[in-house]
Design a protein around this motif. Structure first.
Motif: not given
Ligand SMILES: N[C@@H](CCC(=O)N[C@@H](CS)C(=O)NCC(=O)O)C(=O)O
Length: 199
Positions: A101-108, A153-161
């Motif tokens: 998620m950190d990497a995705g947020v930086l991409l965004l 589980d929660i964090s992975l689900a949120c990352a994929l979402g």
């Protein structure tokens, strides 16, 4: 308790899901991370969400600390197991999903803070590679599915979402195991749909 939020943040979603799994109600208040006058920067010098204001008026951040706090309030050992080996396994998997998620947020944020002609391709590739390696690892080493949903589980689900929402679900290609995992998680945890990001 009050959670400072945005309707699109994957880290906020992580805390909302954790609270739902634990059965802890949270009041939500949107924060504007770009507004210097928003009280968020007084509540958290980093100016980041999620941020929890406890019933005692204390500001708690970030998502890992908030969830550790909520788990403790619920008696402990539910989202973060107490047994030493299980605990480290879950915390490490959480760190991996948080890192995606950190990497995705930086991409965004590259798109939010720079015009397209100034995008730094090497930096974007560097961040994208982290996500690709994490997806490949998790496809090859699926999270064990226990009866009790945990913070990994929660964090992975949120990352994929988050990658569904912001990057058109491109992660799905080549990761059938993770796609199936996400479908099973959504079926086990109705709050996943309820907390889906919205613009
Ligand atoms: N490590 C933090 C990450 C939180 C985070 O990156 N939040 C983003 C929104 S998804 C944010 O507040 N960004 C505003 C900023 O960086 O100024 C956590 O686990 O809570």
């Amino acid at each position: 308790m009050l959670l400072r939020t945005s309707p699109t943040s994957p880290f906020v979603r992580k805390v909302r899901l954790a609270a739902a799994v634990l059965g802890i109600p949270l009041e939500l208040e949107v924060a504007d991370t770009l507004d210097p006058n928003d009280t968020l920067r007084q509540q958290n010098p980093l100016g980041k969400i999620p941020l929890l204001i406890t019933d005692d008026g204390e500001a708690v951040y970030d998502s890992r600390v908030i969830i550790a706090y909520l788990d403790q309030l619920a008696g402990g050992g539910q989202l973060v197991p107490n047994a030493p080996k299980a605990r480290i396994d879950v915390l490490r998997a959480e760190a991996l999903a948080d890192g995606m998620m950190d990497a995705g947020v930086l991409l965004l944020y590259e798109g939010r803070f720079r015009p397209q002609e100034k995008f730094e391709k090497a930096w974007l590739d560097h961040q994208s590679a982290k996500v690709e390696r994490a997806l490949a690892y998790l496809e090859a080493h699926p999270l064990p599915e226990h009866e009790q949903i945990n913070v990994a589980d929660i964090s992975l689900a949120c990352a994929l979402g988050f990658f569904d929402f912001r990057f058109e679900g491109k992660w799905r290609e080549g990761h059938p195991g993770l796609v199936a995992w996400q479908t099973r998680f959504a079926a086990r945890c109705p709050s996943f749909e309820e907390t889906a990001p919205r613009l």
